[in-house]
Design an enzyme around this catalytic site. Structure first.
Site, PDB file in Angstrom:
ATOM      1  N   LYS A 172       0.848  -1.205   0.000  1.00  0.00           N
ATOM      2  CA  LYS A 172       0.000   0.000   0.000  1.00  0.00           C
ATOM      3  C   LYS A 172       0.882   1.253   0.000  1.00  0.00           C
ATOM      4  O   LYS A 172       2.075   1.164   0.302  1.00  0.00           O
ATOM      5  CB  LYS A 172      -0.930  -0.025   1.210  1.00  0.00           C
ATOM      6  N   TYR A 191      14.005  28.971  10.938  1.00  0.00           N
ATOM      7  CA  TYR A 191      12.841  29.589  11.577  1.00  0.00           C
ATOM      8  C   TYR A 191      12.843  29.380  13.091  1.00  0.00           C
ATOM      9  O   TYR A 191      13.172  28.291  13.568  1.00  0.00           O
ATOM     10  CB  TYR A 191      11.544  28.977  11.016  1.00  0.00           C
TER      11      TYR A 191
HETATM   12  C1  LIG Z   1      -0.467  -1.920   6.742  1.00  0.00           C
HETATM   13  C2  LIG Z   1      -1.131  -3.182   6.984  1.00  0.00           C
HETATM   14  C3  LIG Z   1      -0.405  -4.353   7.135  1.00  0.00           C
HETATM   15  C4  LIG Z   1       1.116  -4.378   7.208  1.00  0.00           C
HETATM   16  O1  LIG Z   1       1.538  -3.831   8.427  1.00  0.00           O
HETATM   17  P1  LIG Z   1       3.096  -3.739   8.812  1.00  0.00           P
HETATM   18  O2  LIG Z   1       3.099  -3.236  10.188  1.00  0.00           O
HETATM   19  O3  LIG Z   1       3.698  -2.775   7.842  1.00  0.00           O
HETATM   20  O4  LIG Z   1       3.654  -5.087   8.661  1.00  0.00           O
HETATM   21  C5  LIG Z   1      -1.100  -5.537   7.246  1.00  0.00           C
HETATM   22  N1  LIG Z   1      -2.441  -5.560   7.214  1.00  0.00           N
HETATM   23  C6  LIG Z   1      -3.182  -4.439   7.106  1.00  0.00           C
HETATM   24  C7  LIG Z   1      -4.669  -4.527   7.100  1.00  0.00           C
HETATM   25  C8  LIG Z   1      -2.552  -3.205   7.004  1.00  0.00           C
HETATM   26  O5  LIG Z   1      -3.282  -2.093   6.912  1.00  0.00           O
END
Ligand SMILES: *Cc1c(COP(=O)(O)O)cnc(C)c1O
Length: 456
Positions: A71, A310
């Site tokens: 993702k 800043y």
């Molecule tokens: C992001 C996500 C993962 C992976 O999580 P990590 O902590 O990066 O391993 C797995 N399942 C779902 C539903 C997620 O949103």
């Protein structure tokens, strides 16, 4: 393609990079030069590190299957390249949040024969369910409205939709609560009988698997217990051979019982533990895949006390040089990463510079600006052999011992954040370049990459 001619100043600039310019093909060299001219920062992803991390997890977590989570543009590492690396390492499942990302994977040439794709974040009004069904994408269902919408889309397309039921075991995000679950199950059962859906899996998500305190451990146990209850209920309704999956990176490593039929690691695919408090990448046998570099915009000598950036939160002392790293919060660098020494003392995020005496860490000082931030070199630049245009490394694979090569964990620590945010935030303006893609991929897969991004 012929080899480009480079000046001695360009050579000096490249000395600090992870890219071994002289050993690239002429195509790779030209791609690198084009990237340097197009933007003053580069995200260089080591394909071999991604493949290695995924292989390690596949063997560690077997017999559970591994779904590679890609993702958010593969946590900033590039969607299609990361999918190809996961598949190369034997992954048969890819997971994303948004429906559109799943479609982008299929459009990018990653077809059903290469892997299954699951998306778990859609809405019943606007999401392209029909297109997803056509593209053989699995949909995670978390509401009655969504079940209805997917069933309607399946009817239209004349194909069974492949779905996973999302259950809320204690995260309060997606998924059915226990009190609504039986309604959902009987509705799903009806739709299965009508030939609209195939229920493939049941899934949930942990809230605290990356935390080590005993309350958090108990909460993870509680979620596991709830998950088993959901599974039992589903079985009672006749959903017997569902693929059960709940585990993220943290729990996949630490809790074998949480693995069920499939695990869904994201962060560890990219080479990091879920939190730096759990250990360094090396402790887990992981290799951070992304190296962030930039070319110094300006280097200037300063003397005495001078306020930097800043709000004047940092002051130089004595004879030193300040240099500008041309990446700022508009490029995804957290505003809080800079150090302060006027009010509250705070160490800035590390940047690796290549001095004439070897690698040296300089620190981000003062507030990060929109397009740039300053580093304090600690000595006059000339003594260090540092010049405008030199390539510096913000983070990379690290070396596990000191901070001689920083990692995204070091940046997370200094910006009071998590490694996920450090690389996921990186703007799309920063070119993504790939090392070792040619080594890892066959001609056919290589053709799915943008050829301008391939260094080697
Ligand atoms: C992001 C996500 C993962 C992976 O999580 P990590 O902590 O990066 O391993 C797995 N399942 C779902 C539903 C997620 O949103």
């Amino acid at each position: 393609m012929s080899f480009p001619v480079i000046s001695s100043r360009q050579k000096h600039s490249m000395a600090g990079s992870i890219v071994d310019f002289k050993n690239l093909s002429s195509e790779g060299q030209n791609n690198y030069l084009r990237a340097l001219e197009s933007f003053p920062g580069q995200a260089i992803v080591d394909f071999s590190a991604l493949v290695k991390n995924m292989r390690l997890m596949r063997s560690r977590f077997a017999p559970a299957q591994v779904m590679g989570i890609v993702k958010a543009n593969a946590y900033g590492h590039g969607l299609i390249p990361s999918c190809l690396a996961a598949i190369k390492a034997g992954c048969t499942w890819i997971g994303v949040a948004k429906a559109q990302e799943a479609l982008a994977i299929r459009r990018g040439g990653i077809n059903r024969e290469m892997c299954r794709v699951l998306a778990w974040l859609a809405n019943c009004v606007w999401s392209p369910y029909e297109e997803m069904i056509e593209a053989d994408i699995d949909v995670a269902l978390g509401s009655m409205d969504e079940i209805r919408a997917v069933a309607a889309a399946a009817k239209k397309s004349g194909k069974r939709a492949r779905v996973h039921i999302v259950v809320d075991t204690g995260f309060s995000r997606n998924g059915f609560l226990p009190e609504k679950f039986e309604d959902a199950l009987s509705f799903l059962k009806k739709l299965v009988e009508e030939g609209r859906l195939k229920v493939v899996g049941i899934m949930s998500h942990f809230s605290s698997a990356d935390l080590l305190d005993s309350e958090s451990e108990k909460y993870t146990d509680f979620q596991l217990h709830n998950f088993s209850d959901f599974v039992k209920k589903a079985e009672k309704f006749g959903f017997k051979d569902l693929l059960k999956h709940i585990s993220n990176s943290a729990s996949s490593f630490s809790r074998p019982f949480s693995r069920f039929d499939m695990v869904r690691p994201g962060n560890s695919f990219y080479g990091y533990a879920a939190d730096y408090s759990l250990g360094s990448p090396q402790d887990f046998g992981l290799t951070p895949a992304l190296t962030l570099e930039a070319q110094l915009a300006k280097v200037k000598d300063v003397e005495g006390e001078r306020s930097v950036s800043y709000g004047r939160t940092y002051k130089t002392g004595g004879k030193t040089s300040l240099a500008i790293v041309p990446l700022g919060y508009a490029d995804g660098i957290l505003r809080t990463a800079g150090g302060s020494n006027t009010g509250e003392e705070k160490i800035g995020a590390p940047v690796r510079i290549l001095s004439s005496a070897g690698p040296k860490i300089a620190r981000a000082c003062g507030k990060v600006c929109m397009d740039q931030f300053m580093i304090d070199l600690g000595s006059p630049a000339e003594e260090l052999g540092i010049m405008e245009g030199d390539t510096v490394r913000l983070f990379g694979a690290g070396c596990g011992e000191s901070e001689a090569e920083p990692t995204a964990d070091d940046w997370a620590r200094r910006a009071e954040n998590i490694s996920y945010v450090i690389y996921t935030n990186l703007s799309l303006k920063i070119p993504r370049l790939y090392l070792n893609a040619k080594k890892e991929l066959q001609e056919k897969e290589l053709s799915l990459l943008n050829p301008e991004c391939v260094l080697s």
